[in-house]
Design a protein around this motif. Structure first.
Motif, PDB file in Angstrom:
ATOM      1  N   ILE A 139     -23.502  60.873  83.665  1.00 17.88           N
ATOM      2  CA  ILE A 139     -24.340  61.548  83.153  1.00 17.88           C
ATOM      3  C   ILE A 139     -23.182  63.154  81.973  1.00 17.88           C
ATOM      4  N   SER A 140     -21.973  63.322  82.543  1.00 22.83           N
ATOM      5  CA  SER A 140     -21.537  65.015  81.910  1.00 22.83           C
ATOM      6  C   SER A 140     -21.156  63.541  80.725  1.00 22.83           C
ATOM      7  N   TYR A 141     -20.560  62.387  80.637  1.00 25.60           N
ATOM      8  CA  TYR A 141     -19.986  61.551  79.421  1.00 25.60           C
ATOM      9  C   TYR A 141     -21.152  60.936  78.709  1.00 25.60           C
ATOM     10  N   GLY A 142     -22.759  61.438  78.840  1.00 33.44           N
ATOM     11  CA  GLY A 142     -23.791  60.778  78.142  1.00 33.44           C
ATOM     12  C   GLY A 142     -24.804  60.020  78.801  1.00 33.44           C
ATOM     13  N   ALA A 143     -24.174  59.452  79.984  1.00 33.27           N
ATOM     14  CA  ALA A 143     -25.712  58.259  80.193  1.00 33.27           C
ATOM     15  C   ALA A 143     -26.713  59.253  80.506  1.00 33.27           C
ATOM     16  N   ILE A 144     -27.837  57.916  80.465  1.00 31.85           N
ATOM     17  CA  ILE A 144     -29.167  58.295  80.819  1.00 31.85           C
ATOM     18  C   ILE A 144     -29.387  57.395  81.478  1.00 31.85           C
ATOM     19  N   ILE A 145     -29.376  57.805  83.293  1.00 30.03           N
ATOM     20  CA  ILE A 145     -30.518  57.191  84.390  1.00 30.03           C
ATOM     21  C   ILE A 145     -31.661  57.091  84.510  1.00 30.03           C
ATOM     22  N   ILE A 146     -32.030  55.543  84.793  1.00 29.14           N
ATOM     23  CA  ILE A 146     -33.231  55.524  84.178  1.00 29.14           C
ATOM     24  C   ILE A 146     -34.275  54.363  85.740  1.00 29.14           C
ATOM     25  N   GLY A 147     -33.564  54.210  86.498  1.00 32.57           N
ATOM     26  CA  GLY A 147     -33.797  54.225  87.851  1.00 32.57           C
ATOM     27  C   GLY A 147     -32.965  53.625  88.531  1.00 32.57           C
ATOM     28  N   LYS A 148     -33.103  53.563  89.944  1.00 30.13           N
ATOM     29  CA  LYS A 148     -32.516  52.791  91.480  1.00 30.13           C
ATOM     30  C   LYS A 148     -33.061  51.375  91.371  1.00 30.13           C
ATOM     31  N   THR A 149     -31.499  50.525  91.258  1.00 28.04           N
ATOM     32  CA  THR A 149     -31.620  49.214  91.877  1.00 28.04           C
ATOM     33  C   THR A 149     -31.877  48.884  92.950  1.00 28.04           C
ATOM     34  N   LYS A 150     -32.582  47.852  93.598  1.00 24.91           N
ATOM     35  CA  LYS A 150     -32.763  46.520  94.625  1.00 24.91           C
ATOM     36  C   LYS A 150     -31.034  46.681  95.236  1.00 24.91           C
ATOM     37  N   THR A 151     -31.319  46.898  96.420  1.00 24.83           N
ATOM     38  CA  THR A 151     -29.507  46.283  97.694  1.00 24.83           C
ATOM     39  C   THR A 151     -30.038  45.956  98.424  1.00 24.83           C
ATOM     40  N   THR A 152     -29.372  45.208  99.226  1.00 20.69           N
ATOM     41  CA  THR A 152     -30.149  44.466 100.473  1.00 20.69           C
ATOM     42  C   THR A 152     -29.370  45.670 101.476  1.00 20.69           C
ATOM     43  N   GLN A 153     -30.102  45.029 102.440  1.00 25.05           N
ATOM     44  CA  GLN A 153     -29.946  46.008 103.801  1.00 25.05           C
ATOM     45  C   GLN A 153     -28.723  46.760 104.158  1.00 25.05           C
ATOM     46  N   SER A 247     -21.241  46.072  82.999  1.00 23.39           N
ATOM     47  CA  SER A 247     -21.556  45.703  81.957  1.00 23.39           C
ATOM     48  C   SER A 247     -21.986  43.805  80.655  1.00 23.39           C
ATOM     49  N   ARG A 248     -21.760  43.836  79.109  1.00 25.21           N
ATOM     50  CA  ARG A 248     -22.433  42.815  78.699  1.00 25.21           C
ATOM     51  C   ARG A 248     -21.180  42.267  77.736  1.00 25.21           C
ATOM     52  N   SER A 249     -20.336  43.719  77.877  1.00 21.05           N
ATOM     53  CA  SER A 249     -19.093  43.689  77.025  1.00 21.05           C
ATOM     54  C   SER A 249     -18.129  44.095  77.361  1.00 21.05           C
ATOM     55  N   VAL A 250     -16.407  44.179  77.110  1.00 19.82           N
ATOM     56  CA  VAL A 250     -15.374  45.242  77.629  1.00 19.82           C
ATOM     57  C   VAL A 250     -15.486  46.291  77.245  1.00 19.82           C
ATOM     58  N   ASP A 251     -16.187  46.554  76.075  1.00 22.05           N
ATOM     59  CA  ASP A 251     -15.874  47.756  75.213  1.00 22.05           C
ATOM     60  C   ASP A 251     -16.923  48.513  76.356  1.00 22.05           C
ATOM     61  N   MET A 252     -18.230  48.225  76.537  1.00 21.26           N
ATOM     62  CA  MET A 252     -18.220  49.665  77.537  1.00 21.26           C
ATOM     63  C   MET A 252     -18.459  49.650  78.628  1.00 21.26           C
ATOM     64  N   PHE A 253     -17.320  48.790  79.124  1.00 17.59           N
ATOM     65  CA  PHE A 253     -16.440  49.094  80.511  1.00 17.59           C
ATOM     66  C   PHE A 253     -15.414  50.462  79.681  1.00 17.59           C
ATOM     67  N   LYS A 255     -15.910  52.697  77.994  1.00 13.49           N
ATOM     68  CA  LYS A 255     -16.922  54.050  77.649  1.00 13.49           C
ATOM     69  C   LYS A 255     -17.424  54.249  79.093  1.00 13.49           C
ATOM     70  N   ILE A 256     -17.447  53.277  79.910  1.00  9.25           N
ATOM     71  CA  ILE A 256     -17.394  54.001  81.423  1.00  9.25           C
ATOM     72  C   ILE A 256     -16.071  54.701  82.245  1.00  9.25           C
ATOM     73  N   GLY A 257     -15.092  54.005  82.030  1.00  4.19           N
ATOM     74  CA  GLY A 257     -13.261  54.549  82.472  1.00  4.19           C
ATOM     75  C   GLY A 257     -12.938  55.335  81.747  1.00  4.19           C
ATOM     76  N   ASN A 258     -13.362  55.590  80.903  1.00  4.91           N
ATOM     77  CA  ASN A 258     -13.747  57.295  79.881  1.00  4.91           C
ATOM     78  C   ASN A 258     -14.631  58.448  80.632  1.00  4.91           C
ATOM     79  N   ALA A 259     -14.985  58.006  81.128  1.00  5.20           N
ATOM     80  CA  ALA A 259     -16.571  58.669  81.886  1.00  5.20           C
ATOM     81  C   ALA A 259     -15.637  58.803  83.389  1.00  5.20           C
ATOM     82  N   TRP A 260     -15.405  57.794  83.917  1.00  2.39           N
ATOM     83  CA  TRP A 260     -14.919  57.944  85.308  1.00  2.39           C
ATOM     84  C   TRP A 260     -13.556  58.096  85.474  1.00  2.39           C
ATOM     85  N   PHE A 261     -13.142  57.575  85.011  1.00  4.26           N
ATOM     86  CA  PHE A 261     -11.450  58.128  85.190  1.00  4.26           C
ATOM     87  C   PHE A 261     -10.561  59.318  83.984  1.00  4.26           C
ATOM     88  N   ASN A 262     -10.884  59.897  83.641  1.00  2.00           N
ATOM     89  CA  ASN A 262     -10.096  60.631  83.060  1.00  2.00           C
ATOM     90  C   ASN A 262     -10.012  62.030  83.657  1.00  2.00           C
TER      91      ASN A 262
END
Length: 375
Positions: A139-153, A247-253, A255-262
């Motif tokens: 979120i601090s990197y600019g993500a907009i959380i739109i919902g929680k997705t299903k998972t297994t038990q 992700s659908r693209s390596v470019d998005m990875f 961006k996510i890496g910059n958000a998570w691993f800096n």
């Protein structure tokens, strides 16, 4: 007195995710000041049906057809509705703040991530007071959380046919009845299905990012184990758990890496000096179609890295050691190692839930057959 109903609230169905809030008004006209008041019996009725908020408006106020969102003390008209035709979501959310001066993406997150103020679908515990570290960084990197997705038990590796209480998300590929695979199914299926999702987050213990990514035809990344703190994510097995993303693209990875691993510890970056090709691993997949794809990939990777290609057989290497166990093939010796770790941790990490549920309900929770087997 009369009763007026307007659609203003939040609903989630297997086929539609949209915001709609139901507002009821039991009203009485006060001729002296032309205000609308809620009568005592009306207030009792509203409380009895679970209404959390109501107000009266001037009679002259015209209310147009909804739906609306009630958010941060204000009512907003919904301009667009998105259909969840593949059943990826378990819960939509509206983010109340944006901390960054940039926008990373519209992102869906796996249900098990703690999200501040959002209760999980099992109302046994209060909503978390703080989001998971991975979500806060996101979120601090600019993500907009739109919902929680299903998972297994209990984020176990169930197949699509193992679901009981909820219907598994649909894989958008082919006839939509291919297996979605493992526990991060909603995050993978949602991203593969809808262009209004830019990225999604899952977790990986025993392949729950890598397998859904392959099944849905998108990119999946399982980061190096323990490189990012998993706080705020309920554990399945601390020895194997890690956050992950789709992700659908390596470019998005990137961006996510910059958000998570800096700011986190990273191994010194060095290109590999040789390329080991596990010949026995690929042998079962040596069909005319797959063999050419794998061969092209290995050849291109060797050119890019400018390294020597070495065919390698780990079984031969294992048998050449002087260890007593080396008389047993490595695949047999290690066949149940990860499963044993996961089964042990799955039982013990869920002990608190079982105890708390029994203390509150007076009986043990019902769980799917796969979980009963693990417990």
């Amino acid at each position: 007195m009369h009763l007026r109903l307007e659609t203003l609230g939040c609903i989630l169905s297997p086929f539609l995710v949209f915001f709609i809030m139901t507002r009821y008004r039991h009203l009485k006209r006060d001729a002296a000041n032309l205000k609308l008041k809620i009568t005592p019996d009306g207030e009792l009725y509203l409380n009895s049906i679970g209404t959390l908020w109501f107000e009266s408006l001037q009679p002259s106020v015209k209310i147009f057809s909804g739906p609306y969102i009630w958010h941060l003390g204000q009512i907003f008209k919904v301009w667009r509705l998105y259909s969840d035709t593949n059943g990826a979501f378990i819960q939509p959310v509206v983010q109340s703040w944006i901390e960054a001066d940039r926008m990373l993406s519209n992102s869906a997150i796996k249900e098990i991530y703690d999200l501040k103020g959002v209760r999980d679908f099992l109302p046994l515990y209060d909503p978390p007071e703080e989001s998971a570290l991975a979500i806060r960084k996101f979120i601090s990197y600019g993500a907009i959380i739109i919902g929680k997705t299903k998972t297994t038990q209990f984020v176990s590796g169930e197949g699509s046919m193992d679901w009981v209480d909820y219907q598994c998300s649909f894989n958008p590929r082919g006839d939509r009845y291919q297996d979605t695979s493992m526990s991060s199914v909603g995050s993978a299926a949602g991203l593969a299905s809808y262009d209004w999702i830019d990225s999604s987050l899952g977790t990986d213990t025993f392949g729950s990012v890598l397998w859904p990514a392959a099944a849905q035809g998108i990119f999946g990344l399982r980061p190096t184990h323990s490189v990012l703190d998993n706080s705020g994510v309920p554990p399945l097995s601390e020895h194997l758990d890690t956050v992950g993303c789709f992700s659908r693209s390596v470019d998005m990875f990137l961006k996510i890496g910059n958000a998570w691993f800096n700011g986190t510890f990273q191994h010194k970056f060095e290109l590999p000096q040789k390329l080991l090709v596990p010949i026995m691993f690929w042998k079962p997949y040596q069909t005319p179609y797959l063999a050419s794809i794998v061969e092209y990939f290995i050849r291109d990777l060797g050119k890019v890295l400018d390294v020597q290609r070495i065919e390698y057989d780990i079984e031969t290497e294992w048998a050449s050691t002087s260890l007593p166990q080396s008389n047993t093939p490595l695949k047999d010796y290690l066949a149940t190692t990860l499963a044993t770790i996961q089964l042990y941790d799955c039982y013990h990490n869920n002990a608190k839930f079982r105890n708390d549920f029994h203390a509150k309900k007076g009986y043990q929770p019902y769980v799917n057959p796969m979980i009963r087997f693990k417990w």
